[in-house]
Design a protein around this motif. Structure first.
Motif, PDB file in Angstrom:
ATOM      1  N   TRP A 102       0.835  -1.210   0.000  1.00  0.00           N
ATOM      2  CA  TRP A 102       0.000   0.000   0.000  1.00  0.00           C
ATOM      3  C   TRP A 102       0.867   1.256   0.000  1.00  0.00           C
ATOM      4  N   ASP A 106       3.454   1.098  -6.831  1.00  0.00           N
ATOM      5  CA  ASP A 106       3.569   2.023  -7.959  1.00  0.00           C
ATOM      6  C   ASP A 106       2.244   2.740  -8.171  1.00  0.00           C
ATOM      7  N   ARG A 107       2.220   3.620  -9.175  1.00  0.00           N
ATOM      8  CA  ARG A 107       0.962   4.304  -9.481  1.00  0.00           C
ATOM      9  C   ARG A 107      -0.058   3.285  -9.981  1.00  0.00           C
ATOM     10  N   ALA A 108      -1.311   3.630  -9.841  1.00  0.00           N
ATOM     11  CA  ALA A 108      -2.398   2.701 -10.168  1.00  0.00           C
ATOM     12  C   ALA A 108      -2.415   2.368 -11.657  1.00  0.00           C
ATOM     13  N   VAL A 109      -2.615   1.086 -11.945  1.00  0.00           N
ATOM     14  CA  VAL A 109      -2.760   0.598 -13.309  1.00  0.00           C
ATOM     15  C   VAL A 109      -3.957  -0.343 -13.358  1.00  0.00           C
ATOM     16  N   ARG A 166      -2.601  -0.712  -7.263  1.00  0.00           N
ATOM     17  CA  ARG A 166      -1.214  -0.277  -7.154  1.00  0.00           C
ATOM     18  C   ARG A 166      -0.324  -1.501  -6.953  1.00  0.00           C
ATOM     19  N   SER A 168       2.974  -3.846  -6.390  1.00  0.00           N
ATOM     20  CA  SER A 168       4.235  -3.760  -5.650  1.00  0.00           C
ATOM     21  C   SER A 168       4.881  -5.139  -5.672  1.00  0.00           C
ATOM     22  N   GLU A 175      -7.741  -0.521  -5.721  1.00  0.00           N
ATOM     23  CA  GLU A 175      -8.428   0.751  -5.505  1.00  0.00           C
ATOM     24  C   GLU A 175      -9.858   0.726  -6.030  1.00  0.00           C
TER      25      GLU A 175
END
Length: 185
Positions: A102, A106-109, A166, A168, A175
């Motif tokens: 969390w 990384d940025r949301a994809v 996100r 990781s 999200e």
């Protein structure tokens, strides 16, 4: 007095459990399937280790005998205590993995996922989440809370969904979940 290391370890474990019960409710672990298959063995090993440690502790045994009047009630209390402590120790690393994912994700994809199962939880049985879904995301699957993050039509088993998350090293923090329109027949 308890040593500082015991207090510190206890706080770390309790924080991990809290993370699992909060952040972990929307986290799909990379290693979820492997951990699930190893879980009974890990739980058994930790339970045995805790049992032996507690039984060999003279201080614990003295406190234990003074607390319980009959040995049957005492052994039941010991069994329940060991089971609870083992569960806490097993769950804590999952919470820390979710917290790391969390925080450091990384940025949301967008990902495509499959809904394996859904379930509604009656109001009296859950304090935190009433709608849950088991999602298969890549090779991992996990049951997550979708109550506040699912949009579109109601999720159904077997359908494809778009997961916004996100990623990781430890997994994906979800999200949002959107229905794609590929509904099972």
């Amino acid at each position: 007095r308890l040593p500082f290391a015991v207090i510190g370890a206890t706080l770390v474990v309790l924080a991990g459990v809290i993370f699992e019960m909060t952040v972990g409710q929307r986290f799909v672990y990379v290693f979820a399937n492997e951990f699930r298959s190893a879980l009974p063995w890990v739980f058994l090993a930790i339970s045995l280790l805790l049992s032996v440690t507690l039984i060999q502790s003279d201080e614990f045994i003295q406190h234990f005998r003074s607390r319980f009047s009959t040995s049957a009630i005492g052994w039941l209390a010991l069994l329940l205590t060991v089971a609870l402590l083992s569960w806490v120790v097993v769950v804590a690393p999952l919470g820390w993995a979710a917290a790391w994912g969390w925080i450091a994700g990384d940025r949301a994809v967008e990902f495509t996922a499959k809904v394996l199962a859904t379930r509604e939880i009656s109001s009296g049985r859950s304090l935190t989440c009433k709608r849950r879904a088991t999602l298969e995301l890549g090779r991992a699957s996990a049951e997550i809370c979708v109550e506040k993050i699912a949009s579109g039509a109601t999720l159904k088993s077997g359908e494809s969904v778009i997961v916004v998350g996100r990623p990781s090293a430890t997994g994906v923090w979800v999200e949002a979940v959107r229905v794609t329109g590929d509904r099972p027949s």
